[in-house]
Design a protein around this motif. Structure first.
Motif, PDB file in Angstrom:
ATOM      1  N   ARG A  64      47.379  48.225  43.690  1.00  0.00           N
ATOM      2  CA  ARG A  64      46.749  46.872  43.624  1.00  0.00           C
ATOM      3  C   ARG A  64      46.521  46.421  42.064  1.00  0.00           C
ATOM      4  O   ARG A  64      45.719  47.061  41.584  1.00  0.00           O
ATOM      5  N   VAL A  65      47.282  45.293  41.811  1.00  0.00           N
ATOM      6  CA  VAL A  65      46.890  44.865  40.410  1.00  0.00           C
ATOM      7  C   VAL A  65      46.586  43.364  40.754  1.00  0.00           C
ATOM      8  O   VAL A  65      46.805  42.527  41.485  1.00  0.00           O
ATOM      9  N   PRO A  66      45.731  42.640  39.462  1.00  0.00           N
ATOM     10  CA  PRO A  66      45.512  41.436  39.687  1.00  0.00           C
ATOM     11  C   PRO A  66      46.859  40.744  39.529  1.00  0.00           C
ATOM     12  O   PRO A  66      47.594  40.847  38.895  1.00  0.00           O
ATOM     13  N   SER A  67      46.855  39.620  40.444  1.00  0.00           N
ATOM     14  CA  SER A  67      48.355  39.028  40.631  1.00  0.00           C
ATOM     15  C   SER A  67      48.465  38.082  39.474  1.00  0.00           C
ATOM     16  O   SER A  67      49.640  37.484  39.696  1.00  0.00           O
ATOM     17  N   ALA A  68      47.372  37.417  38.949  1.00  0.00           N
ATOM     18  CA  ALA A  68      47.812  36.167  38.122  1.00  0.00           C
ATOM     19  C   ALA A  68      48.398  35.323  38.809  1.00  0.00           C
ATOM     20  O   ALA A  68      48.392  34.888  40.167  1.00  0.00           O
ATOM     21  N   SER A  69      49.455  34.485  38.227  1.00  0.00           N
ATOM     22  CA  SER A  69      50.056  33.443  38.925  1.00  0.00           C
ATOM     23  C   SER A  69      51.029  34.013  39.794  1.00  0.00           C
ATOM     24  O   SER A  69      51.659  33.047  40.646  1.00  0.00           O
ATOM     25  N   ILE A  70      51.388  34.993  40.145  1.00  0.00           N
ATOM     26  CA  ILE A  70      52.423  35.377  41.189  1.00  0.00           C
ATOM     27  C   ILE A  70      51.707  35.248  42.570  1.00  0.00           C
ATOM     28  O   ILE A  70      52.616  35.246  43.631  1.00  0.00           O
ATOM     29  N   ILE A  71      50.339  35.028  42.675  1.00  0.00           N
ATOM     30  CA  ILE A  71      49.850  34.613  44.054  1.00  0.00           C
ATOM     31  C   ILE A  71      50.402  33.350  44.447  1.00  0.00           C
ATOM     32  O   ILE A  71      50.167  33.020  45.720  1.00  0.00           O
ATOM     33  N   LYS A  72      51.052  32.574  43.688  1.00  0.00           N
ATOM     34  CA  LYS A  72      51.550  31.408  43.994  1.00  0.00           C
ATOM     35  C   LYS A  72      52.769  31.440  44.943  1.00  0.00           C
ATOM     36  O   LYS A  72      53.203  30.433  45.688  1.00  0.00           O
TER      37      LYS A  72
END
Length: 283
Positions: A64-72
């Motif tokens: 599990r990684v911080p998604s940054a803008s890939i969460i978009k």
């Protein structure tokens, strides 16, 4: 008489091999050889799959990684689902307010108050240049719970939308958005098999993702005319890219590099993995 390597060199090579126990299909080792050139403390996770979901290469794909803008990407799909259900139209217009505007990536923060923007424009800018103002408007329109519900209903657990873009108060409270290579790849695979989403939604999402203007990562070392539907993400401590490379064989690839010294170093790693994925598996 052939001289053996000094013990210190043998030890460093041994550590490098241990550091990158990557699974490779079909006996391909060029990717393994590249990974062994990286510093042992490089924090990397990635997954390369074929269009049917077959695993071609992976390293810590469930991390599990911080998604940054890939969460978009899931925000986009939740929006397109609402359009498909006729709850809104991409041609509906939203009147921009001063309180909507946030900093970071994007140009809508500089538009005059009262500007009328279609939801198509908001979705396009969210993906094209990762516009944070557009993203937050869409989160408010759909509701954070609905977007997370879209993920939960499909069995995603690592991918979480816990805050809006540029919400520094939420960050100070420890709220972060997350994903994993395995989960973001599974979302992208939906856009190829069009079983979990409609063919129309899949086609619309692929078209928007192909317009992503950030070309410093997966597409950077690929042929210029090669179609790549992807979304990048950048924070001070993570650089990532997740997308579909449309070579002779379509590939779904996600790569995350964390806690790098220079962002250019992280971008080079992602670009090299994208190039090797295409050359080994995609063309």
């Amino acid at each position: 008489m052939k001289k053996s390597l000094p013990s210190q060199v043998r030890y460093l090579l041994f550590i490098c091999v241990l550091q990158w126990p990557v699974f490779l299909a079909n006996g391909q080792d060029a990717l393994q050889e590249y990974l062994e050139t990286l510093a042992p403390d490089t924090e990397l996770s990635f997954l390369i799959q074929g269009a049917e979901g077959e695993i071609l290469a992976e390293y810590e794909p469930d991390k599990r990684v911080p998604s940054a803008s890939i969460i978009k990407i899931p925000i986009l799909l939740a929006l397109l689902e609402a359009v498909e259900k006729e709850e809104l139209s991409l041609e509906d217009r939203y009147r921009l307010r001063n309180q909507d505007k946030v900093g970071g990536a994007g140009e809508l923060q500089f538009e005059p108050d009262g500007s009328l923007l279609t939801y198509r424009t908001l979705a396009t800018e969210m993906i094209r240049i990762s516009d944070n103002t557009a993203t937050n408007i869409l989160i408010d329109k759909l509701g954070m719970e609905r977007i997370q519900g879209w993920l939960n209903e499909r069995g995603f657990t690592a991918t979480q939308l816990n805050r809006k873009m540029m919400d520094f108060a939420a960050i100070e409270q420890g709220k972060q958005n997350y994903t994993s290579p395995a989960e973001i790849n599974r979302i992208l695979l939906m856009l190829l098999d069009a079983t979990s989403v409609s063919a129309e939604t899949a086609a619309s999402a692929r078209q928007l993702l192909t317009a992503c203007a950030d070309r410093q990562t997966l597409p950077a070392l690929l042929p210029k005319n090669l179609e790549v539907a992807h979304k990048t993400g950048t924070l001070d401590y993570v650089r990532g890219d997740a997308g579909i490379i449309f070579g002779k064989r379509a590939l779904v690839v996600s790569v995350f590099v964390e806690h790098f010294q220079e962002i250019e170093d992280a971008e080079k790693i992602i670009a090299e993995i994208g190039r090797l994925a295409y050359e080994i598996y995609g063309r």
